[in-house]
Design a protein around this motif. Structure first.
Motif, PDB file in Angstrom:
ATOM      1  N   GLU A 131       0.849  -1.196   0.000  1.00 55.01           N
ATOM      2  CA  GLU A 131       0.000   0.000   0.000  1.00 55.01           C
ATOM      3  C   GLU A 131       0.882   1.241   0.000  1.00 55.01           C
ATOM      4  O   GLU A 131       1.935   1.282   0.633  1.00 55.01           O
ATOM      5  N   ARG A 132       0.420   2.263  -0.705  1.00 54.88           N
ATOM      6  CA  ARG A 132       1.183   3.505  -0.833  1.00 54.88           C
ATOM      7  C   ARG A 132       0.294   4.712  -0.556  1.00 54.88           C
ATOM      8  O   ARG A 132      -0.920   4.606  -0.562  1.00 54.88           O
ATOM      9  N   TYR A 133       0.948   5.834  -0.391  1.00 53.13           N
ATOM     10  CA  TYR A 133       0.240   7.105  -0.285  1.00 53.13           C
ATOM     11  C   TYR A 133       0.725   7.976  -1.432  1.00 53.13           C
ATOM     12  O   TYR A 133       1.902   8.338  -1.495  1.00 53.13           O
ATOM     13  N   GLN A 134      -0.166   8.295  -2.359  1.00 51.10           N
ATOM     14  CA  GLN A 134       0.145   9.107  -3.539  1.00 51.10           C
ATOM     15  C   GLN A 134       1.418   8.597  -4.232  1.00 51.10           C
ATOM     16  O   GLN A 134       2.280   9.378  -4.632  1.00 51.10           O
ATOM     17  N   LEU A 138       4.904   3.819   2.320  1.00 51.33           N
ATOM     18  CA  LEU A 138       4.782   4.300   3.688  1.00 51.33           C
ATOM     19  C   LEU A 138       6.038   3.896   4.444  1.00 51.33           C
ATOM     20  O   LEU A 138       6.862   3.129   3.936  1.00 51.33           O
ATOM     21  N   ARG A 152       0.557   5.812  10.015  1.00 50.58           N
ATOM     22  CA  ARG A 152       0.920   5.753   8.609  1.00 50.58           C
ATOM     23  C   ARG A 152       1.497   7.102   8.192  1.00 50.58           C
ATOM     24  O   ARG A 152       0.855   8.125   8.376  1.00 50.58           O
TER      25      ARG A 152
END
Length: 171
Positions: A131-134, A138, A152
């Protein structure tokens, strides 16, 4: 200064000298640095090889399929009857170090090319699924579940480290 403020010359002189010498200093700093070559003694070479092998042993032991080929953050050997503890969390920096350590293990003859490619591919496939943020990884993930850990956040330091490791790996 000499024409209108001669009395300020003493105060201005150090700055004027620095300003006048700046081009020569800039030129000197831009010259290529000649590498200093010093041959390693046999005992130094042996110590470095032992350290490299011990470092690789960590990754060889703890970066496994069970953890998605992601490295644990650390290992603490139990003392006085305590059980050994493996921190089953990882970060972009840890992942990058795993990739470079795998390449170094190959270069030092600890891994075959086939095993190198397998391990790199396995780690990178897992990373692609995190999972990533933009678009950014993470900072912490559980290695067994691959889930991000709380809180996170994206670490610019860890992201930068991983970017540098990937550039080095590509070379």
């Amino acid at each position: 200064i000499l024409v209108w403020r001669r009395d300020a010359l003493a105060v201005a002189a150090p700055f004027l000298l620095l300003w006048a010498g700046a081009p020569a200093l800039a030129y000197r700093l831009s010259l290529p640095v000649r590498p200093r070559v010093r041959a390693l003694r046999d005992d130094e070479r042996a110590r470095l090889r032992q350290t490299a092998r011990a470092t690789w042993r960590y990754f060889e032991t703890f970066v496994t399929e069970a953890d998605g080929w992601l490295p644990p953050d650390n290992f603490q050997e139990g003392e006085g009857g305590e059980a050994d503890r493996v921190a089953r969390r990882t970060s972009p920096t840890n992942i990058g170090m795993t990739l470079l350590s795998t390449m170094a293990a190959h270069d030092l003859g600890y891994l075959t090319t086939e095993r190198l490619l397998y391990r790199l591919d396995a780690t990178l496939r897992t990373v692609e699924g995190l999972e990533r943020y933009q678009g950014h990884l993470l900072n912490w993930y559980d290695t067994s579940s691959r889930a991000p850990l709380l809180p996170r956040y994206v670490s610019t330091v860890d992201s930068g480290n991983l970017g540098g490791y990937l550039i080095a790996l590509a070379q």
